[in-house]
Motif scaffolding. Sequence first.
Motif, PDB file in Angstrom:
ATOM      1  N   GLU A   1       0.832  -1.212   0.000  1.00 27.03           N
ATOM      2  CA  GLU A   1       0.000   0.000   0.000  1.00 27.03           C
ATOM      3  C   GLU A   1       0.866   1.262   0.000  1.00 27.03           C
TER       4      GLU A   1
ATOM      5  N   PRO B   1      -1.944  -8.101  -7.469  1.00 25.91           N
ATOM      6  CA  PRO B   1      -3.062  -7.903  -6.533  1.00 25.91           C
ATOM      7  C   PRO B   1      -4.346  -7.711  -7.341  1.00 25.91           C
TER       8      PRO B   1
ATOM      9  N   ARG C   1      -9.593  -9.446  -4.144  1.00 25.71           N
ATOM     10  CA  ARG C   1      -8.957  -9.732  -2.854  1.00 25.71           C
ATOM     11  C   ARG C   1      -8.691  -8.457  -2.064  1.00 25.71           C
ATOM     12  N   TRP C   2      -8.566  -7.349  -2.779  1.00 20.83           N
ATOM     13  CA  TRP C   2      -8.201  -6.088  -2.135  1.00 20.83           C
ATOM     14  C   TRP C   2      -9.122  -5.006  -2.667  1.00 20.83           C
TER      15      TRP C   2
ATOM     16  N   LEU D   1      -8.080  -1.491  -3.705  1.00 21.04           N
ATOM     17  CA  LEU D   1      -6.904  -1.405  -4.570  1.00 21.04           C
ATOM     18  C   LEU D   1      -7.005  -0.275  -5.589  1.00 21.04           C
TER      19      LEU D   1
ATOM     20  N   GLU E   1      -0.090 -10.420   3.098  1.00 20.37           N
ATOM     21  CA  GLU E   1      -1.419 -10.266   2.504  1.00 20.37           C
ATOM     22  C   GLU E   1      -1.454  -8.871   1.873  1.00 20.37           C
ATOM     23  N   TYR E   2      -1.860  -8.814   0.606  1.00 18.39           N
ATOM     24  CA  TYR E   2      -1.884  -7.515  -0.083  1.00 18.39           C
ATOM     25  C   TYR E   2      -2.766  -6.496   0.633  1.00 18.39           C
ATOM     26  N   ASP E   3      -3.985  -6.912   0.953  1.00 23.59           N
ATOM     27  CA  ASP E   3      -4.945  -5.956   1.531  1.00 23.59           C
ATOM     28  C   ASP E   3      -4.582  -5.680   2.996  1.00 23.59           C
TER      29      ASP E   3
ATOM     30  N   LYS F   1      -6.920  -6.934   5.564  1.00 23.88           N
ATOM     31  CA  LYS F   1      -7.026  -8.375   5.790  1.00 23.88           C
ATOM     32  C   LYS F   1      -5.774  -8.946   6.423  1.00 23.88           C
ATOM     33  N   ARG F   2      -4.677  -8.197   6.304  1.00 19.26           N
ATOM     34  CA  ARG F   2      -3.408  -8.672   6.863  1.00 19.26           C
ATOM     35  C   ARG F   2      -3.584  -8.905   8.361  1.00 19.26           C
TER      36      ARG F   2
END
Lengths: 295, 400
Positions: B194, B255, B259-260, B263, B323-325, B328-329
């Motif tokens: 991010e 990504p 999922r994100w 984004l 985790e990309y998001d 959610k990490r």
Amino acid sequence: MASSYWDSTQRKFWTFSKQQLALERKKIEESERNLVNLYPLPDRRLLSIYFYHQLAKMARPLGIRQQALATAQVYIRRFYTKVEIRRTNPTLVLATALYLACKMEECPQHIRMVLAEARHCWDASFNDISKIGECEFTLISEMNSQLIIHHPYRSLAELQTHFTLIPEENTLAWAIINDHYLTDLPLLHAPHEIAITAMFLAVVLKPTQSGLQPNAAGVANALQTLGNVRNTGGQGQQTRNQKLVDWLAESNVDIEAIVECTQELISLYEIWETYSDKACKEQIAKFVKARGLDK
Amino acid sequence: MFTGYNNKKRVNERYKIVGFISSGTYGRVYKAEGKNGRTGEFAIKKFKPDKEGELQYSGISQSAIREMALCTELAHPNVVHTVEIILEDKCIFIIFEYAEHDLLQIIHHHNQPQRQAIPARTIKSILHQLLLGLVYLHRNWVMHRDLKPANIMVTSRGKVKIGDLGLARLYYKPLHSLFTGDKVVVTIWYRAPELLLGSRHYTPAVDLWAVGCIFAELLSLRPIFKGEEAKMDSKKTVPFQRNQMQKIVEIMGMPSKDRWPLLAAMPEYGQLSSLAAGNARFHRPQGLENWYQMCLKNNQYPAGSSPENPGSEGFSLLQQLLEYDPQKRLTAEQALQHPYFTVHGNPSENCFEDSKIKYPVRRVSQEDNDIRTSSLPGTKRSGLPDDSLIGRPAKRLKEG
């Protein structure tokens, strides 16, 4: 923040009982007995009002926010519990405290801007940034680098959502918190106690009727309501006040602390009536000039 | 003027400098011993003045002020302990407890003379202690923002301590967006996606991405995403870190908005599509699981589920940290609850327990032993380079 306040240096090292604070001050006065006798000063609260006016004058053109101003006020109060004021140039201490507070509160100001505004707004005599830089070292050392301040504003924000204060009440509570920096309360009580006091007074004083300026008489009335809490479950007339009173009684908030805070504010509003900008300015100027502290 | 600043404590009266450890953008670090009744070893960080050879007080930098305040305020077994701060004659010294090792040095030792894996138990204990320290920081509203192996200290008794709060900040209700104060933070290899994508409202989740990268590096003994830093151009605009983002995508894949969800709101989102152009690996990323299995195999962790193997729980934890998001990490608290830490008994409080490996002591140079005078801070010396050992990319930009 609750968890961080309980372990904070503010609670561990900078919260005193009234007796402790009086003792600290007596110690530094005794060590400078001569100066103290030679240069009498107005009541500490009046000086605090004067300092606040000075700080506010400078904060306005620089766009400095209230929280940084509050932090600067706490720094000044802490500093003068360890250093006799008559040994310092208060103007320099004020400018430096504000400069340092802005950095800590994430709204930094360039040291040259602070110097320029101090000279412009206060006609300050020092004309070199190194004076502020040197004073910064003193300030930080005297505070043992304990610079993080927990303010009641955050607790108030939490209380505000819990009690759904109307905007006028919130504004009044905020103003009361601003005022408490003119007293010793920041050195005597936890921020949440101050916030509860401010909220309580704001609700009881009903700002819509009495205007936004709290006064001694109004606050004294509020004390009676608090008395009801102490006698637990007095028959309050308004349901809203009652809800607050019940909450106070049931929570493990120290009611005595709220009473103490309220009394401290009453006496602030009383003595405020006697405030004279000129008197403070002159009496400070006397020892600064005589001792060449402005050089 | 004022009665003048006369400090009550003097560095040379309280400490004997043993040698010079390292230097960085902030100043220099020395190893010292207590003097006049004070015992033990210490690391003393001397801040360099804003301008070289500064002989006048010119105001302390905001980052130094932050570090002094945080060091004074924080106390936790997994955060480097600050003994005291001395302001003396225009110089600032922060005196820390001494730690014989750091993760960078430990990883380096396992790479030489030939590669030899860090025992799985050691890694588990390190990660556990690191997360305990991070939970403490985050509970106190402190983001570290510069976690990397060189900043994680390890004492000779195997206690892990988060060090270098030079970029750390309190993050509750910042008066300005956290972005405006400091342009870019976190050493590029450990920088969260991010941040690479230009997020202005980043969160403590950036520290957890860094923990994921550190976990991967402890396992593989190499940085997992070893990108090249794009330098700031002459207009001081912050460039998109294309190469770093590429390294991440090569393993993790692109990504996706599925999922994100946020984004597409990232300022540099548009740059992502151009990454794929002409790069075959983007369409066939290695995949984190393949990376993990390769890594365990290469470093000869014994097969099968045992305390000697980081196992499938290790992969699961790594995946949830990388985790990309950011929403959610895993948080530091959640990470601590991960079965990885309990599946084969609890992690040791001493990361060297049951390990036969002997790590070398910290290198200390003798050429600059006078903390008060001689070498002007900030002057180039031939001592150890920044972060010592192998070449690392530039760490941080000066704050604006």
